[in-house]
Design an enzyme around this catalytic site. Structure first.
Site, PDB file in Angstrom:
ATOM      1  N   LYS A  83     132.236 -60.187  22.950  1.00 46.90           N
ATOM      2  CA  LYS A  83     133.190 -61.196  22.868  1.00 46.90           C
ATOM      3  C   LYS A  83     133.277 -62.382  23.697  1.00 46.90           C
ATOM      4  O   LYS A  83     133.151 -61.980  24.963  1.00 46.90           O
ATOM      5  CB  LYS A  83     134.748 -60.594  23.039  1.00 46.90           C
ATOM      6  CG  LYS A  83     134.945 -59.175  22.051  1.00 46.90           C
ATOM      7  CD  LYS A  83     136.149 -58.645  22.400  1.00 46.90           C
ATOM      8  CE  LYS A  83     136.321 -57.109  21.640  1.00 46.90           C
ATOM      9  NZ  LYS A  83     137.564 -56.377  21.907  1.00 46.90           N
ATOM     10  N   SER A 139     140.198 -51.707  22.021  1.00 47.77           N
ATOM     11  CA  SER A 139     139.399 -50.468  22.219  1.00 47.77           C
ATOM     12  C   SER A 139     139.071 -50.555  23.713  1.00 47.77           C
ATOM     13  O   SER A 139     137.776 -51.185  23.795  1.00 47.77           O
ATOM     14  CB  SER A 139     138.273 -50.623  21.386  1.00 47.77           C
ATOM     15  OG  SER A 139     137.631 -51.940  21.074  1.00 47.77           O
ATOM     16  N   THR A 162     145.041 -56.034  25.390  1.00 56.64           N
ATOM     17  CA  THR A 162     144.376 -56.522  26.516  1.00 56.64           C
ATOM     18  C   THR A 162     145.450 -57.334  27.530  1.00 56.64           C
ATOM     19  O   THR A 162     145.290 -57.277  28.743  1.00 56.64           O
ATOM     20  CB  THR A 162     143.259 -57.734  26.283  1.00 56.64           C
ATOM     21  OG1 THR A 162     142.719 -57.083  25.066  1.00 56.64           O
ATOM     22  CG2 THR A 162     142.447 -58.039  27.238  1.00 56.64           C
ATOM     23  N   LYS A 177     141.740 -63.664  23.263  1.00 61.75           N
ATOM     24  CA  LYS A 177     142.710 -62.897  23.690  1.00 61.75           C
ATOM     25  C   LYS A 177     142.358 -62.526  25.015  1.00 61.75           C
ATOM     26  O   LYS A 177     143.386 -62.260  25.871  1.00 61.75           O
ATOM     27  CB  LYS A 177     142.852 -61.506  23.027  1.00 61.75           C
ATOM     28  CG  LYS A 177     141.515 -60.997  22.786  1.00 61.75           C
ATOM     29  CD  LYS A 177     141.268 -59.870  24.021  1.00 61.75           C
ATOM     30  CE  LYS A 177     139.874 -59.303  23.746  1.00 61.75           C
ATOM     31  NZ  LYS A 177     139.522 -58.224  24.814  1.00 61.75           N
ATOM     32  N   GLY A 179     138.260 -55.628  18.057  1.00 65.19           N
ATOM     33  CA  GLY A 179     139.538 -54.658  17.912  1.00 65.19           C
ATOM     34  C   GLY A 179     140.107 -54.182  19.317  1.00 65.19           C
ATOM     35  O   GLY A 179     139.295 -54.103  20.423  1.00 65.19           O
ATOM     36  N   GLU A 192     135.402 -61.482  30.725  1.00 65.19           N
ATOM     37  CA  GLU A 192     134.900 -62.419  30.036  1.00 65.19           C
ATOM     38  C   GLU A 192     135.896 -63.684  29.804  1.00 65.19           C
ATOM     39  O   GLU A 192     135.306 -64.757  29.734  1.00 65.19           O
ATOM     40  CB  GLU A 192     134.660 -61.898  28.472  1.00 65.19           C
ATOM     41  CG  GLU A 192     133.855 -60.644  28.506  1.00 65.19           C
ATOM     42  CD  GLU A 192     134.411 -59.425  28.287  1.00 65.19           C
ATOM     43  OE1 GLU A 192     135.406 -59.056  28.990  1.00 65.19           O
ATOM     44  OE2 GLU A 192     133.790 -58.504  27.839  1.00 65.19           O
ATOM     45  N   SER A 216     142.716 -53.476  31.509  1.00 62.38           N
ATOM     46  CA  SER A 216     142.302 -54.755  31.113  1.00 62.38           C
ATOM     47  C   SER A 216     141.600 -55.253  32.308  1.00 62.38           C
ATOM     48  O   SER A 216     142.148 -55.711  33.372  1.00 62.38           O
ATOM     49  CB  SER A 216     143.064 -55.312  30.485  1.00 62.38           C
ATOM     50  OG  SER A 216     142.937 -56.851  30.462  1.00 62.38           O
ATOM     51  N   ARG A 217     140.425 -55.604  32.404  1.00 65.09           N
ATOM     52  CA  ARG A 217     139.783 -56.518  33.305  1.00 65.09           C
ATOM     53  C   ARG A 217     140.242 -57.953  33.570  1.00 65.09           C
ATOM     54  O   ARG A 217     140.427 -58.485  34.757  1.00 65.09           O
ATOM     55  CB  ARG A 217     138.198 -56.514  33.165  1.00 65.09           C
ATOM     56  CG  ARG A 217     137.523 -55.091  33.382  1.00 65.09           C
ATOM     57  CD  ARG A 217     135.922 -55.237  33.375  1.00 65.09           C
ATOM     58  NE  ARG A 217     135.637 -56.176  31.948  1.00 65.09           N
ATOM     59  CZ  ARG A 217     135.276 -55.176  30.982  1.00 65.09           C
ATOM     60  NH1 ARG A 217     135.389 -53.862  30.743  1.00 65.09           N
ATOM     61  NH2 ARG A 217     134.775 -56.043  29.930  1.00 65.09           N
TER      62      ARG A 217
END
Length: 388
Positions: free
Chosen positions: A150, A183, A293, A236, A181, A326, A299-300
């Site tokens: 992503k 995950s 996210t 996102k 998605g 990211e 969530s990083r």
């Protein structure tokens, strides 16, 4: 006569209780013919190569191995390869998960490419071109390449789809698919119920990946909207940083909900401008991934935002993380892409300024909240819905 009332106490089921019950249900006759069985129960003999030995790559490799596939992971790090092959664990990026015997690793990327009938590309976006350029000659026309990456490339503003089509010969373009998605890697590895989207312009390819990846714990849907799926997955992450900053500043649920909703509007307008179906952004790869996210503690990107909101320095945050967030890089490319195609994205612009120009998050909030008032639904979205 009075009835004696007995107090009934209910025990809250533990996670292990829930998983055990799921296993019982999954093995019920209702699910016969729909593969959920472990590798030791059913070997399908399909070969899967996973390019990338990070947390997400390892989680997907574990998932495929549990379904019975013969899985070979390519990783650059010798420690990752040795850990998987000798100790059945990715001791560098994904500790705590035992990997089965039908999951092996190699540092020889050519061996991985030759091995895989399905090749899962789980490489950070900036390195996709460099890695795939090395193995173009190893790819045959029967293999499927499924990108699970992503992002949007900073230098060229390309998505993984566009990068792959530039690097690979035309004859391989209809062998491409894209998985996205809500995950989290850890939850996939824990076999918690998960649903994702598989996008491909080739319906046969999309359905093949769907069949190879789906279990009663990991449900795959298909679409031909590769643009929508890729934009949802990339943007996102930027919005998750925004929500994290909001939480780090001490704002409440109202602010987070506003950021997610208006952020989804920006994401949708930008994606639609680039050719996406707006309905895709209302699905798993859009709003589904956005919810996960922006709200999940795993969530990083949200974590980066929380720490920024609390006043930490971005370089210190990055140096303390073993995995890639990211959204940091994507915030730059998303901002420049929005400028290029002429779509106003004030939240994305604000995150860009905070991360790359050192702007004060509170000043960005004040600026965005004091903009001229306008209708909620953009004409771009209204027209797109009517068209589709």
């Amino acid at each position: 006569m009075f009835l004696k009332l007995t107090k009934v106490t209910h025990r809250t089921p533990s996670v292990l209780d829930t998983f055990e019950r799921m296993r019982e249900i999954s093995n019920d006759s209702l699910f016969k013919g729909f593969s959920r069985k472990s590798a030791c129960e059913e070997m399908s003999a399909d070969r899967v190569a996973v390019l990338g030995g990070g947390a997400w790559g390892t989680a997907l490799a574990l998932h495929c191995a549990r379904k019975g596939h013969d899985v070979l992971v390519w990783a650059r790090e010798q420690e990752v390869v040795d850990g998987i092959n000798m100790h059945h664990e990715n001791v560098v990026f994904f500790k705590g998960f035992t990997l089965p015997d039908n999951l092996r690793a190699t540092q020889d990327i050519h061996a991985a490419m030759v091995h895989g009938e399905l090749i899962l590309i789980v490489i950070p976006t900036p390195f996709v071109e460099k890695v795939l350029s090395q193995v173009v000659d190893d790819i045959n026309g029967n293999q499927i390449l499924c990108s699970c990456t992503k992002g949007i490339l900073n230098e060229t503003l390309e998505t993984p789809d566009q990068i792959l089509k530039r690097v690979l010969p035309d004859k391989l373009h209809d062998r491409l698919a894209f998985l996205s998605g809500p995950s989290f890697a850890a939850e996939v590895a824990q076999e918690q119920p998960t649903a994702v989207t598989i996008a491909s312009k080739n319906e046969t390819v999309a359905k093949r990946v769907q069949d190879l990846m789906s279990t009663v714990r990991f449900r795959c849907y298909t679409t031909d909207d590769t643009v929508g799926v890729e934009f949802g997955g990339a943007l996102k992450n930027v919005l998750a940083i925004a929500c994290g900053i909001s939480d780090g500043l001490g704002f409440g649920f109202n602010a987070r909900a506003a950021l997610m909703t208006r952020g989804l509007d920006e994401l949708s307008r930008l994606a639609v401008k680039c050719g996406a179906n707006p309905l895709t952004l209302a699905g798993l790869s859009g709003v589904g991934d956005l919810i996960l996210t922006c709200t999940g503690d795993l969530s990083r990107n949200r974590t980066v935002g929380v720490r920024l909101g609390k006043g930490e320095n971005l370089k210190d945050i990055q140096s303390s993380m073993s995995a890639v967030a990211e959204g940091i890089l994507t915030s730059k490319s998303a901002h420049h892409l929005a400028e290029k195609v002429g779509v106003e994205c004030h939240i994305i612009e604000g995150i860009y300024k905070v991360i790359h120009e050192g702007a004060d998050p509170l000043e960005i909030v004040a600026s965005n909240m004091s903009r001229p008032l306008k209708p909620e639904v953009s004409p771009i979205i209204s027209e797109a819905y009517l068209h589709h």
